[in-house]
Design an enzyme around this catalytic site. Structure first.
Site, PDB file in Angstrom:
ATOM      1  N   GLY A 112       6.688  -3.440  -6.371  1.00 40.63           N
ATOM      2  CA  GLY A 112       7.199  -3.223  -7.721  1.00 40.63           C
ATOM      3  C   GLY A 112       6.488  -2.082  -8.420  1.00 40.63           C
ATOM      4  N   ARG A 113       5.264  -1.823  -7.978  1.00 41.64           N
ATOM      5  CA  ARG A 113       4.547  -0.681  -8.571  1.00 41.64           C
ATOM      6  C   ARG A 113       3.672  -0.011  -7.513  1.00 41.64           C
ATOM      7  NH1 ARG A 113      -0.230  -2.942 -12.215  1.00 41.64           N
ATOM      8  NH2 ARG A 113      -0.558  -4.946 -11.197  1.00 41.64           N
ATOM      9  N   GLY A 146       6.233  -0.921 -13.425  1.00 41.65           N
ATOM     10  CA  GLY A 146       5.799  -0.143 -12.261  1.00 41.65           C
ATOM     11  C   GLY A 146       4.499   0.612 -12.477  1.00 41.65           C
ATOM     12  N   ARG A 203      -4.115   3.802  -2.363  1.00 42.74           N
ATOM     13  CA  ARG A 203      -4.626   2.848  -1.373  1.00 42.74           C
ATOM     14  C   ARG A 203      -4.313   3.358   0.030  1.00 42.74           C
ATOM     15  NH1 ARG A 203      -2.952  -3.112  -3.468  1.00 42.74           N
ATOM     16  NH2 ARG A 203      -0.846  -2.559  -2.792  1.00 42.74           N
ATOM     17  N   ARG A 210       3.073  -7.581   4.863  1.00 42.60           N
ATOM     18  CA  ARG A 210       2.522  -8.858   4.373  1.00 42.60           C
ATOM     19  C   ARG A 210       3.240 -10.036   5.026  1.00 42.60           C
ATOM     20  NH1 ARG A 210       1.319  -7.033  -1.083  1.00 42.60           N
ATOM     21  NH2 ARG A 210       1.064  -4.786  -0.886  1.00 42.60           N
ATOM     22  N   ASP A 280       2.778 -13.003  -0.568  1.00 41.34           N
ATOM     23  CA  ASP A 280       3.044 -11.558  -0.633  1.00 41.34           C
ATOM     24  C   ASP A 280       1.746 -10.772  -0.730  1.00 41.34           C
ATOM     25  OD1 ASP A 280       3.126 -12.951  -3.241  1.00 41.34           O
ATOM     26  OD2 ASP A 280       3.195 -10.933  -4.068  1.00 41.34           O
ATOM     27  N   ASN A 281       0.651 -11.473  -0.949  1.00 39.43           N
ATOM     28  CA  ASN A 281      -0.645 -10.801  -1.040  1.00 39.43           C
ATOM     29  C   ASN A 281      -1.509 -11.082   0.185  1.00 39.43           C
ATOM     30  OD1 ASN A 281       0.064  -9.752  -3.512  1.00 39.43           O
ATOM     31  ND2 ASN A 281      -0.975 -11.346  -4.693  1.00 39.43           N
ATOM     32  N   ASP A 290      -4.430  -6.338  -2.447  1.00 43.58           N
ATOM     33  CA  ASP A 290      -3.994  -6.603  -3.811  1.00 43.58           C
ATOM     34  C   ASP A 290      -5.098  -7.192  -4.674  1.00 43.58           C
ATOM     35  OD1 ASP A 290      -1.604  -5.488  -3.326  1.00 43.58           O
ATOM     36  OD2 ASP A 290      -0.390  -7.247  -3.771  1.00 43.58           O
TER      37      ASP A 290
HETATM   38  P1  AMP Z   1       0.966  -9.463  -7.662  1.00 38.93           P
HETATM   39  O1  AMP Z   1       0.835 -10.936  -7.877  1.00 38.93           O
HETATM   40  O2  AMP Z   1       0.153  -8.601  -8.562  1.00 38.93           O
HETATM   41  O3  AMP Z   1       0.783  -9.096  -6.227  1.00 38.93           O
HETATM   42  O4  AMP Z   1       2.483  -9.064  -8.045  1.00 38.93           O
HETATM   43  C1  AMP Z   1       3.585  -9.792  -7.648  1.00 38.93           C
HETATM   44  C2  AMP Z   1       4.801  -8.912  -7.661  1.00 38.93           C
HETATM   45  O5  AMP Z   1       4.990  -8.334  -8.938  1.00 38.93           O
HETATM   46  C3  AMP Z   1       4.763  -7.772  -6.669  1.00 38.93           C
HETATM   47  O6  AMP Z   1       6.045  -7.603  -6.146  1.00 38.93           O
HETATM   48  C4  AMP Z   1       4.375  -6.597  -7.529  1.00 38.93           C
HETATM   49  O7  AMP Z   1       4.815  -5.373  -6.995  1.00 38.93           O
HETATM   50  C5  AMP Z   1       5.064  -6.919  -8.844  1.00 38.93           C
HETATM   51  N1  AMP Z   1       4.383  -6.319 -10.000  1.00 38.93           N
HETATM   52  C6  AMP Z   1       3.188  -6.628 -10.525  1.00 38.93           C
HETATM   53  N2  AMP Z   1       2.897  -5.858 -11.579  1.00 38.93           N
HETATM   54  C7  AMP Z   1       3.958  -5.018 -11.738  1.00 38.93           C
HETATM   55  C8  AMP Z   1       4.275  -3.958 -12.654  1.00 38.93           C
HETATM   56  N3  AMP Z   1       3.464  -3.599 -13.638  1.00 38.93           N
HETATM   57  N4  AMP Z   1       5.457  -3.334 -12.489  1.00 38.93           N
HETATM   58  C9  AMP Z   1       6.300  -3.672 -11.509  1.00 38.93           C
HETATM   59  N5  AMP Z   1       6.063  -4.640 -10.630  1.00 38.93           N
HETATM   60  C10 AMP Z   1       4.905  -5.312 -10.731  1.00 38.93           C
HETATM   61 MG    MG Z   2       0.986  -8.190  -4.701  1.00 32.29          MG
END
Ligand code: AMP
Ligand code: MG
Length: 535
Positions: A112-113, A146, A203, A210, A280-281, A290
């Site tokens: 997502g980002r 993002g 990174r 994953r 996913d992490n 992550d």
């Molecule tokens: P995380 O728990 O941080 O690994 O995030 C879970 C999901 O949310 C992943 O698909 C990330 O890419 C997405 N995500 C987290 N923060 C953002 C953001 N600021 N913008 C877009 N996607 C995000």
């Molecule tokens: Mg993540």
């Protein structure tokens, strides 16, 4: 093919983008948020930013990529690794993956980002994927922007490199670059949004695949696609297992189990709490990935998690990490089941996790105590009793183990004399009651007897301990102080910590202030003991 040794122009980096070449792409190239079917990734370009500024870079990762110091200090480096300029050979894309978040299937998540730029081939012929985190929205951004803010980017950058130098498998971080733009964040989801400086971390890892990369295809019944991704993964990242086949799939899964177990043992050794062990992490390479609301144990507490988003259940608390990794592997096993169609061999493969963890844990406990072997007859109890003592009064884990190496190995000494070298580890002196002191004194005597029975020399004991017990870790409050300064435009502490954490097991005279226990002001300060997923 001969690869050049050092690159003096970024344009000379060699890209070989196996992932985008060999796996199915999303045919849609418009960057809108959507469910992506039948594809492993979507092509997407990084967002341009106005005024990027490099805060720090890792010289070891630069070296891994054959980049000279001049290149890293150039304006071009800043432009390229913030995402403003694409190099010839780059082919940017975001990954499609799903995942279980806090135990529940969350469907499509994806990068997502994060935007992958491509796979660099270094002078050793190794493939390394470059990925920008915080470079703008992708089809997987769902409701978010993002982007990433400086505070979380400092944390990701420093921790990736600190973990590497501690010997913990991890994705790496090449650079930390301010975008020059503001990003609005509600740090604790408390209805108090504020603008913060935006940043991008580059990174680096052999692969960012994953557990959730396989889960998404299983959930959608896209089994052919899952097979493609698995065959690709085996050929690129696990070539030693041989050509993909049913047998090799099982070997692959067993290896993921083994690598995951080894990673978790390291986390428990150094006192690292990931904070968001969603599937996913979880990297299929067994890399820590992550860095969000992670934290380091200060006072030893197996129930601790820094993640306020997980405050109610504490699913991802320190002491639960080994079980959660096992649960996550179970989800990966479920995902690939359609390619195996037999429960028994998957069950056997997942037992590799339990076995590797058990052996790794024992070896780790032995090393932390300076023993050359773990003897279950005595050491299970010895360790359990110690952990109970550590938990019973606020005791800094890192300091305690480091100072235990200095113990005077004489059972005739009084409790007080034995404890003397350990006193620095305690946060609340009033908690050291007579009963506690007697308990610890008894434990120390049992420990001394165990060491003496093993015949291990004291210098050897200390050497083993000091190689397993770091003196310097990225204490939560240190990262926060570096962030406070960086937010004021002063990057000196980010760079100072980066330097310090290159040698976490060395004494580093003159740097002792960074090995001190958490100051009292940091006990309840946001960013020091409490973090959220907002980053
Ligand atoms: P995380 O728990 O941080 O690994 O995030 C879970 C999901 O949310 C992943 O698909 C990330 O890419 C997405 N995500 C987290 N923060 C953002 C953001 N600021 N913008 C877009 N996607 C995000
Ligand atoms: Mg993540």
């Amino acid at each position: 093919m001969d690869y050049p040794k050092k690159i003096s122009r970024l344009d000379d980096l060699i890209f070989d983008n196996r992932f985008t070449r060999e796996l199915p792409a999303d045919p849609e190239t418009v960057n809108n948020r959507r469910q992506v079917f039948g594809a492993c990734y979507s092509r997407v370009l990084p967002t341009q930013v106005a005024e990027p500024q490099t805060v720090a870079y890792s010289r070891e990762v630069a070296e891994l990529l054959d980049l000279s110091e001049e290149v890293c200090k150039s304006a071009d480096f800043t432009q390229v690794f913030v995402g403003n300029r694409l190099l010839p050979g780059m082919d940017p894309y975001a990954l499609c993956y799903g995942g279980h978040q806090f135990g529940n299937w969350a469907g499509q998540l994806g990068d997502g980002r994060a935007i992958n730029l491509g796979e660099v081939v270094n002078c050793h012929g190794e493939h390394l994927t470059l990925q920008l985190k915080g470079a703008g929205s992708t089809p997987y951004s769902r409701t978010a922007d993002g982007l990433a803010v400086l505070r979380s980017s400092v944390r990701e950058f420093l921790c990736s490199e600190a973990m590497h130098h501690l010997g913990v498998p991890t994705t790496r971080a090449l650079s930390l670059i301010l975008t020059g733009e503001q990003v609005v964040r509600d740090m604790f989801y408390s209805g108090d949004p504020k603008p913060e400086p935006g940043a991008v971390v580059c990174r680096v890892a052999p692969s960012f695949t994953r557990f959730g990369s396989f889960q998404i295809f299983a959930a959608r019944g896209e089994i052919d696609l899952m097979k493609k991704l698995l065959d690709y993964t085996i050929r690129t990242d696990f070539p030693h297992l041989g050509e993909p086949s049913l047998d090799v799939y099982l070997k692959w899964f067993a290896e993921v189990c083994r690598r995951t177990a080894e990673m978790i043992v390291h986390w428990q050794r150094v006192g690292f709490v990931h904070g968001v062990m969603n599937t996913d992490n979880m990297s299929i390479l067994g890399l820590t990935i992550d860095y969000g609301p992670y934290g380091w144990l200060e006072n030893y507490d197996s129930n601790w998690t820094p993640n306020t988003t997980d405050a109610a259940d504490r699913r991802y608390r320190f002491g639960n990490q080994p079980q959660i990794a096992f649960w996550n592997l179970g989800q990966l096993a479920n995902a690939i089941y359609p390619l195996i169609e037999q429960v028994e061999p998957l069950q056997q493969a997942i037992n590799v996790y339990t076995k590797t963890f058990e052996q790794g844990w024992q070896a780790m406990v032995a090393a932390k105590l300076g023993l050359n072997t773990f003897d279950s007859a005595t050491d299970d109890e010895l360790n359990t009793e110690l952990l109970m003592l550590l938990q019973s009064v606020e005791t800094d884990m890192t300091i305690f183990y480091r100072k235990l190496a200095l113990l005077v190995m004489d059972v005739e000494l009084s409790d007080e004399a034995l404890m003397a070298p350990l006193m620095e580890a305690y946060y609340v002196p009033e908690q050291i009651t007579d009963a506690y002191q007697a308990g610890l004194g008894n434990w120390l005597r049992s420990y001394i007897k165990r060491v003496q029975a093993s015949g291990i020399a004291n210098t050897e004991r200390r050497n083993i301990m000091n190689a397993a017990n770091p003196k310097y870790v990225l204490r939560n409050y240190l990262a926060q102080l570096a962030i406070d300064k960086a937010e004021q435009g002063d990057f000196s502490m980010v760079n100072e910590l980066l330097e310090l954490l290159r040698y976490p097991y060395d004494e580093q005279p003159g740097k002792e202030e960074f090995a001190l226990k958490r100051p009292d002001w940091a006990r309840q300060r946001a960013g020091c003991s409490m973090l959220s997923c907002s980053s």
